[in-house]
Design a protein around this motif. Sequence first.
Motif, PDB file in Angstrom:
ATOM      1  N   TYR A  94       0.845  -1.186   0.000  1.00  0.00           N
ATOM      2  CA  TYR A  94       0.000   0.000   0.000  1.00  0.00           C
ATOM      3  C   TYR A  94       0.882   1.238   0.000  1.00  0.00           C
ATOM      4  N   TYR A 135      -4.957   5.632  -0.584  1.00  0.00           N
ATOM      5  CA  TYR A 135      -4.434   4.402  -1.165  1.00  0.00           C
ATOM      6  C   TYR A 135      -5.220   4.038  -2.412  1.00  0.00           C
ATOM      7  N   LYS A 136      -4.596   3.308  -3.307  1.00  0.00           N
ATOM      8  CA  LYS A 136      -5.264   2.894  -4.545  1.00  0.00           C
ATOM      9  C   LYS A 136      -6.515   2.077  -4.248  1.00  0.00           C
ATOM     10  N   HIS A 137      -6.516   1.426  -3.089  1.00  0.00           N
ATOM     11  CA  HIS A 137      -7.627   0.534  -2.769  1.00  0.00           C
ATOM     12  C   HIS A 137      -8.480   1.066  -1.619  1.00  0.00           C
ATOM     13  N   GLN A 177      -8.588  -6.883  -8.206  1.00  0.00           N
ATOM     14  CA  GLN A 177      -8.103  -6.018  -9.297  1.00  0.00           C
ATOM     15  C   GLN A 177      -8.701  -4.614  -9.264  1.00  0.00           C
ATOM     16  N   THR A 178      -9.533  -4.346  -8.285  1.00  0.00           N
ATOM     17  CA  THR A 178     -10.185  -3.033  -8.278  1.00  0.00           C
ATOM     18  C   THR A 178      -9.211  -1.932  -7.858  1.00  0.00           C
ATOM     19  N   ARG A 179      -9.561  -0.734  -8.233  1.00  0.00           N
ATOM     20  CA  ARG A 179      -8.780   0.443  -7.815  1.00  0.00           C
ATOM     21  C   ARG A 179      -9.738   1.559  -7.481  1.00  0.00           C
ATOM     22  N   LEU A 180      -9.358   2.341  -6.484  1.00  0.00           N
ATOM     23  CA  LEU A 180     -10.131   3.541  -6.181  1.00  0.00           C
ATOM     24  C   LEU A 180     -10.076   4.440  -7.423  1.00  0.00           C
ATOM     25  N   SER A 216      -7.596   7.217  -7.839  1.00  0.00           N
ATOM     26  CA  SER A 216      -6.158   6.859  -7.802  1.00  0.00           C
ATOM     27  C   SER A 216      -5.809   5.921  -8.949  1.00  0.00           C
ATOM     28  N   SER A 217      -6.597   5.948 -10.023  1.00  0.00           N
ATOM     29  CA  SER A 217      -6.420   4.910 -11.031  1.00  0.00           C
ATOM     30  C   SER A 217      -5.696   5.380 -12.296  1.00  0.00           C
TER      31      SER A 217
END
Length: 240
Positions: free
Chosen positions: A43, A79-81, A107-110, A113-114
């Motif tokens: 993270y 964070y990306k997640h 595999q998800t991303r916020l 932040s993608s």
Amino acid sequence: MLRSCAAPLRSLGALRGPRGGACPPLCEPRPALRSFSSEKVIYKDFSIPNPSWSKDLRLLFDQFMKKCEDGSWKCLPLYKHGSLQRIQDFKTFFHDPKFTKEDVMTQTRLFTSSFEEGLGFEHAMFYNDVEKRTVCLFQGGLYLEGMPGFLHGGAIATMIDSTLGMSALIAGGIVMTANLNINFKRPIPLCSVVVINSQVDKVEGRKIFVSGNVQSADEKTLHSEATGLFIQLDPDKSLT
Ligand SMILES: CCCCCCCCCC(=O)SCCNC(=O)CCNC(=O)[C@H](O)C(C)(C)COP(=O)(O)OP(=O)(O)OC[C@H]1O[C@@H](n2cnc3c(N)ncnc32)[C@H](O)[C@@H]1OP(=O)(O)O
């Protein structure tokens, strides 16, 4: 190759507005990265400066970091997640594997932040607990274009939703947006830096009323005003 909004814009003179239409020169990245690992996932905190941040964004970030020194403001990690605890809480009570399977979830991303560095939603958020205020410093990159040279209204709405949502999230735990009203008053030039202010106005049971605005970094232009209603989710109710 360094990806930022600064380089491409230099060749697009037409995009330069009277204030902030083109990105200022690149700045040096901060050496320190706040990061931690959990199981197999690393993270990384995306709210720290990177080379795509303009001078204006760096300056504002440094000013807010200074305000953090006496503890009145806190820099919120991104964070990306999403934040781990909230993801776990949401998963525990509301995630329905019928719709999103576990292998897809890895595999998800916020959304915010993608994008690659500098091309999407470059931002950092700060929170003041006494004033119940969240401030987001936001530089919208080249891939967020709507009308030529300006940010897409959906991109602005996304960051308003995230900032007002963060205020509601801090006040009420797991919340979702039920209503978001935005008055777009002045367009935002691509790659310029804006400040999104938000505050919790009222909490009534599970309803959290939040308002906010979007201003230019120099506070001379009011770009948008918004109100939002966020609802604390009821663990006894299914979302789907
Ligand atoms: C950087 C990271 C930052 C992260 C921050 C997060 C920001 C992003 C958040 C989002 O974008 S969430 C995505 C968009 N939102 C949704 O998809 C939500 C879809 N809507 C729902 O799932 C439900 O409508 C919702 C969970 C919001 C509410 O359903 P509930 O069944 O829990 O509530 P209920 O219908 O019982 O209503 C509770 C109260 O809220 C009121 N209410 C609900 N929706 C309303 C509405 N739209 N307008 C006005 N009032 C509303 C309702 O009248 C009632 O008032 P009272 O308690 O006074 O009776």
